[in-house]
Design a protein around this motif. Sequence first.
Motif, PDB file in Angstrom:
ATOM      1  N   ILE A 142       0.837  -1.190   0.000  1.00  0.00           N
ATOM      2  CA  ILE A 142       0.000   0.000   0.000  1.00  0.00           C
ATOM      3  C   ILE A 142       0.881   1.252   0.000  1.00  0.00           C
ATOM      4  CG2 ILE A 142      -1.752   1.319   1.252  1.00  0.00           C
ATOM      5  CD1 ILE A 142      -2.784  -1.227  -0.076  1.00  0.00           C
ATOM      6  N   ILE A 143       0.669   2.106  -0.987  1.00  0.00           N
ATOM      7  CA  ILE A 143       1.435   3.345  -1.120  1.00  0.00           C
ATOM      8  C   ILE A 143       0.632   4.509  -0.539  1.00  0.00           C
ATOM      9  CG2 ILE A 143       2.545   4.909  -2.767  1.00  0.00           C
ATOM     10  CD1 ILE A 143       2.744   2.376  -4.628  1.00  0.00           C
ATOM     11  N   ASP A 144      -0.631   4.606  -0.914  1.00  0.00           N
ATOM     12  CA  ASP A 144      -1.554   5.607  -0.369  1.00  0.00           C
ATOM     13  C   ASP A 144      -2.802   4.890   0.115  1.00  0.00           C
ATOM     14  OD1 ASP A 144      -0.546   8.457  -1.024  1.00  0.00           O
ATOM     15  OD2 ASP A 144      -0.330   7.425  -2.939  1.00  0.00           O
ATOM     16  N   GLY A 145      -3.343   5.331   1.241  1.00  0.00           N
ATOM     17  CA  GLY A 145      -4.605   4.781   1.706  1.00  0.00           C
ATOM     18  C   GLY A 145      -4.407   3.667   2.720  1.00  0.00           C
ATOM     19  N   THR A 146      -5.486   2.925   2.972  1.00  0.00           N
ATOM     20  CA  THR A 146      -5.502   1.893   4.009  1.00  0.00           C
ATOM     21  C   THR A 146      -6.325   0.705   3.539  1.00  0.00           C
ATOM     22  OG1 THR A 146      -5.407   3.620   5.706  1.00  0.00           O
ATOM     23  CG2 THR A 146      -6.039   1.427   6.432  1.00  0.00           C
ATOM     24  N   PHE A 147      -5.846  -0.506   3.856  1.00  0.00           N
ATOM     25  CA  PHE A 147      -6.555  -1.736   3.531  1.00  0.00           C
ATOM     26  C   PHE A 147      -6.561  -2.630   4.766  1.00  0.00           C
ATOM     27  CE2 PHE A 147      -7.171  -4.124  -0.764  1.00  0.00           C
ATOM     28  CZ  PHE A 147      -8.346  -3.443  -0.981  1.00  0.00           C
ATOM     29  N   ILE A 148      -7.654  -3.343   4.978  1.00  0.00           N
ATOM     30  CA  ILE A 148      -7.760  -4.302   6.060  1.00  0.00           C
ATOM     31  C   ILE A 148      -7.827  -5.700   5.461  1.00  0.00           C
ATOM     32  CG2 ILE A 148      -9.150  -5.124   8.001  1.00  0.00           C
ATOM     33  CD1 ILE A 148     -10.185  -2.273   8.311  1.00  0.00           C
ATOM     34  N   HIS A 149      -6.951  -6.573   5.946  1.00  0.00           N
ATOM     35  CA  HIS A 149      -6.937  -7.965   5.485  1.00  0.00           C
ATOM     36  C   HIS A 149      -7.372  -8.876   6.626  1.00  0.00           C
ATOM     37  CE1 HIS A 149      -5.344 -11.843   3.993  1.00  0.00           C
ATOM     38  NE2 HIS A 149      -4.918 -11.988   5.229  1.00  0.00           N
ATOM     39  N   ARG A 150      -8.101  -9.927   6.280  1.00  0.00           N
ATOM     40  CA  ARG A 150      -8.465 -10.945   7.253  1.00  0.00           C
ATOM     41  C   ARG A 150      -8.568 -12.275   6.514  1.00  0.00           C
ATOM     42  NH1 ARG A 150     -13.651 -10.810  11.435  1.00  0.00           N
ATOM     43  NH2 ARG A 150     -12.830 -12.384  12.877  1.00  0.00           N
ATOM     44  N   ASP A 151      -8.122 -13.356   7.150  1.00  0.00           N
ATOM     45  CA  ASP A 151      -8.231 -14.654   6.488  1.00  0.00           C
ATOM     46  C   ASP A 151      -8.723 -15.723   7.453  1.00  0.00           C
ATOM     47  OD1 ASP A 151      -5.966 -16.055   7.759  1.00  0.00           O
ATOM     48  OD2 ASP A 151      -4.660 -14.781   6.557  1.00  0.00           O
TER      49      ASP A 151
END
Length: 319
Positions: A93-102
Amino acid sequence: MPAVTVDNPLTLPRVTTPDQAVANARPVLTVATAPEGYEGEGFPVRRAFAKINQKYLDPFIMMDQMGEVDYAAGEPKGTPWHPHRGFETVTYIIDGTFIHRDSHGGGGTITDGDTQWMTAGSGLLHIETPPESLVRSGGLFHGLQLWVNLPASDKMIAPKYQDIRGGSVKLLSSEDGGALLRVIAGELDGHQGPGTTFTPITMIHASISPGAQITLPWRADFNALAYGLAGNGSAGTEHRPFHRGQAVVFGDGDSITLRADEKQDSRDNNFEVVLLGGLPIREPVAHYGPFVMNSHRELQQAMEDFQAGRLGTIPADAR
């Protein structure tokens, strides 16, 4: 770009390239423009390697540039729950936000300069979504997702998750300070990145100042690829032009050369490039949707296992 940076690259360790490596520079074989499309619930992507022959990509399967997009409020999108087996996904991720879940217990939030490295191995379910705050407010989003193949001997290993914070990335400078080099995984000139890989690879994000040129040592047994994230410049000693949304395939040799044009059109005024190299696996590749195996029978088994719930289940609190 808010990916991890420094005010003065000259304070960092510098990459040196032996004269013999410079003399044996890798030529540019091809430059390919990435087609654009949509992924998941509808976020825009560029298919970075879609027009490149797989023989030049091994051990990489594909790479998507996600964005760069400036979302209005309510627009940010992610992916639904989906399965993977037989390879690794690398999300930067360069800009912004991500949420990962597995379904294997891995996950977390990644933002400016962070990387999540998920080894799907024998299989799991996962989801990637923007946080609710970003959905409400909108904002800039830009990142990459790379798929790295696993050899047959590792395809059914237990799933694994690595959370690579931007602050742990190895920062280096070109010899004259004209470029900042972020080593996310693998090695460059004896400097090791934090990512642990099953398949030997190197992944670097380079920010090259306008007019600057870099020549980096490169393992002769690795392939070599470059992808323009932003701005414009050239590749190879022949100065083959390429720009944002284009991928470069290099031939054999001991070094790679990149140059940034004097005038840039990117927001931060640098030529932003991702560099990739890896040791080819040289095994049959059977790829269908979220599965990367060695044969069609193994793909069929992966689908049967998914349908039977053997790749994991969505956590109860996420249904």
